[in-house]
Scaffold this active site. Structure first.
Site, PDB file in Angstrom:
ATOM      1  N   HIS B 132     -29.940  -3.391  28.740  1.00  0.00           N
ATOM      2  CA  HIS B 132     -30.389  -2.816  27.469  1.00  0.00           C
ATOM      3  C   HIS B 132     -30.596  -3.906  26.422  1.00  0.00           C
ATOM      4  CE1 HIS B 132     -28.958   1.024  29.163  1.00  0.00           C
ATOM      5  NE2 HIS B 132     -29.702   1.605  28.250  1.00  0.00           N
ATOM      6  N   LYS B 136     -27.103  -2.456  21.335  1.00  0.00           N
ATOM      7  CA  LYS B 136     -26.367  -1.317  21.880  1.00  0.00           C
ATOM      8  C   LYS B 136     -24.866  -1.537  21.720  1.00  0.00           C
ATOM      9  CE  LYS B 136     -26.262   1.576  26.004  1.00  0.00           C
ATOM     10  NZ  LYS B 136     -26.479   2.775  25.181  1.00  0.00           N
TER      11      LYS B 136
END
Lengths: 244, 244, 244, 244
Positions: B132, B136
């Protein structure tokens, strides 16, 4: 014709080396040396020794090669400070002899390491994933650790800061191991051999460099390249990347 | 024509849903409902509500939909036991109404999860890697954790033992997080969006299933599919996989 | 104990099968049958024959197995209409006997094919990339061609149109081969074994399913699974996917 | 402060450039020049022009920049021999001015190209796979074609022969397009942006270098790097790789 002695000839890497030397038109095998053979006698007539033994006693083996004026291409890993010192001392007395210590002879692995260090100067984020068979005892692999160290050194030198990471809630281990600030993840899967991936990310783009070793014959082109060049590389060299 | 009310219409997912409903020939947007709007009034004339709010108070929102006889397609995550109980209680009084709670509406992510659970019964080794953007906060991602749980359940049911792993010397974190016996690795890189990979290994072979979300429009086909089918799916359903 | 005769035992796949049968606790090797051996005599006492011969004459070999009431697990490829007719005729007279023709016994390859056909109904775009060693004579591989056909059939059945493609200016061959409307690309690289990738794309997302065969031992779990189940599968079955 | 004029400021790349220049602390936007604006007036006070127009008339635009003594960083592609000649003629009269023509400003794409050319000297086999959205008109992409040409040149120079290929039976197009002896495969998938992969193979090993462009902001670091360096690079330069 360059005469080559293979030390540790009974092991899997040693046997592959014997086969590769015998198949090369410009090389001749002068000796296959095992654990119980006389080393000095075996080195007689050799120009280059390829050392593919286990770590124990390898420093003495390499020092002996140097004392006999035989260049040494060494695939054995696990070198310690005192071991290196012993080899350096031998080289001082025989300054025209070359010793190459290479943890990985696969050309692709060496290129991956060099490209990763170069690219890591230009990208905000970098992480390493290595994947191996599940019988491997150490995690991360020596090659992945070495890759991460090279990346970290290149980033320090270029003044690049740490990879961004906003993680505040994490299961233990999710973000991998920290090798000098570079995250390294180790996957273990039945069926795999030895694989390594460097992932680099910047705004809107990703660069990925991956190396797959499917078979130990992948090491042989690198071993032969070293055998052919070592006469022109006196002294101690660590890493096949310096030969490319 | 199915009439759709979007709740949480001001958020990014809500706005994407409004656009997708307006672009669909067989759906009509009956209301765009924000934080300060009257919910009951907004649900007037709606067949289906799409709920894309934050976690706070979502249980009351969904219970109200059910009380009004409006089916609810819910993308909000972070459900708790008491919240679920509240929704179940409302459904008991309105048994023909449907509620779908789906943590991930991307068809590819849902298929990945299903395929991974199916394949994990047939392979000796399995690990999960999720990748990701570096903003995050949690690692591993909710989707990766859910995937690992589904894999673990499938393997238990099929009587498959743990993935082999001979690691004896490891840097902290190298082997990832342990989610019910399945190793999960979280990579964070600038430039990425949301990506997940399941790696399965057996003697001499590897099977890899990977999903990439490049953009939140990837969720819209799954949202519309749910809106179109929910009238035939009364009661509480968790996971879009049950609709495929 | 199931008694197994291996036909084509001198070939590479045949030898691997002999080894796998001998290593399995619930199977016993009743015969290793080569090109010059008497087939009927060799089948004496066998419950199941594993056929790993070349394509020439394989229809007669399988028909003979059926006539002797021996189930046949067949890895030989290159079947023709007349050959299949011969086997079907033999099965009519021996309806409790089973024949499995499987072009690929790797569980991962079979799962890839099944998952790809299932997923292809849900995605706008799909293409296949197969990668093999450079000594391979045919392109695309039989497995990739079979995968593309399965994908095409699933899309036709689900009413999914062709993958979008706005290409107007192209170098010859750039867009791959067309197998029933599915583009297939064949990569040939030294060092590879047999690898296949199905790429599926929809708005904002990609799903990738990849299978790697590193070694022919990857076929053995599928061969043994078939040997163990074939007694319950009378008649002609094409593709190991029907056994999973 | 370096003053920057953006030509083609109404296009998508032009607008991204305007935003990037305005966000950079060491640069100032002197003009946003569209199709109907007076070019010479617009260049007044500019140190560097960034040219992001369509191909038509770009040679005159760049020649005018040079005549005004304004360095030109050019992202427009589709240059022809006569167009290049016009720019070279202008540079002869203004030898301290710099012009950079770059088909791809993503740092990762530029590094991929350089690494691929370097690695291709050491591997027996090399192929290129590029993957794009299905609205793209040309196959292979300009970047992939340029990559293949750089690889071919590096191999010729190093005396490396063609990649081995034993294909004798092939469906049309399966083996890709032939760009100076390097096979190039073009995949088109909904959901993708712009992706390129170079696959290199040798005995027992594979090296893969992949670049993903997820968003056109990936070009901006390369554009800004060029704007900052071009004053020290007089004359015509083709390819951002010469700036790294």
């Amino acid at each position: 014709m360059t005469a080559v002695a293979v030390i540790g000839a009974a092991g899997r890497m040693g046997r592959a080396t014997v086969d590769a030397v015998e198949a090369a038109g410009d090389l001749t095998l002068s000796a296959s040396i095992g654990r119980n053979d006389d080393l000095v006698a075996g080195l007689e007539g050799a120009d280059v020794a390829v050392v593919m033994t286990g770590p124990e006693g390898v420093d003495d083996i390499v020092a002996t090669c140097v004392e006999q004026g035989v260049h040494a291409v060494v695939g054995t890993t696990g070198w310690t400070g005192p071991g290196l010192a012993k080899v350096r001392a031998a080289l001082e007395k025989s300054p025209s002899t070359g010793v190459l210590l290479a943890p990985n002879f696969a050309l692709g692995a060496v290129l991956l390491m060099r490209f990763a260090a170069e690219a890591a100067k230009h990208f905000e984020s970098v992480e390493v994933v290595e994947l191996h068979h599940p019988n491997k005892a150490d995690a991360p692999s020596g090659t992945a650790r070495h890759t991460a160290e090279q990346i970290a050194a290149a980033r320090r030198e270029a003044g690049v800061g740490p990879s961004p990471d906003a993680t505040t809630a994490s299961l233990d281990g999710a973000r991998g191991a920290d090798v000098e600030g570079v995250r390294v993840h180790s996957v273990r899967l039945r069926g795999l051999v030895a694989h390594e991936e460097v992932l680099l990310g910047g705004p809107g783009e990703q660069l990925t460099i991956r190396h797959d070793s499917f078979d130990r014959i992948s090491f042989m082109p690198g071993v032969l390249l070293a055998v052919r060049q070592i006469a022109n590389r006196p002294g101690l060299v660590q890493g096949l990347e310096h030969y490319l």
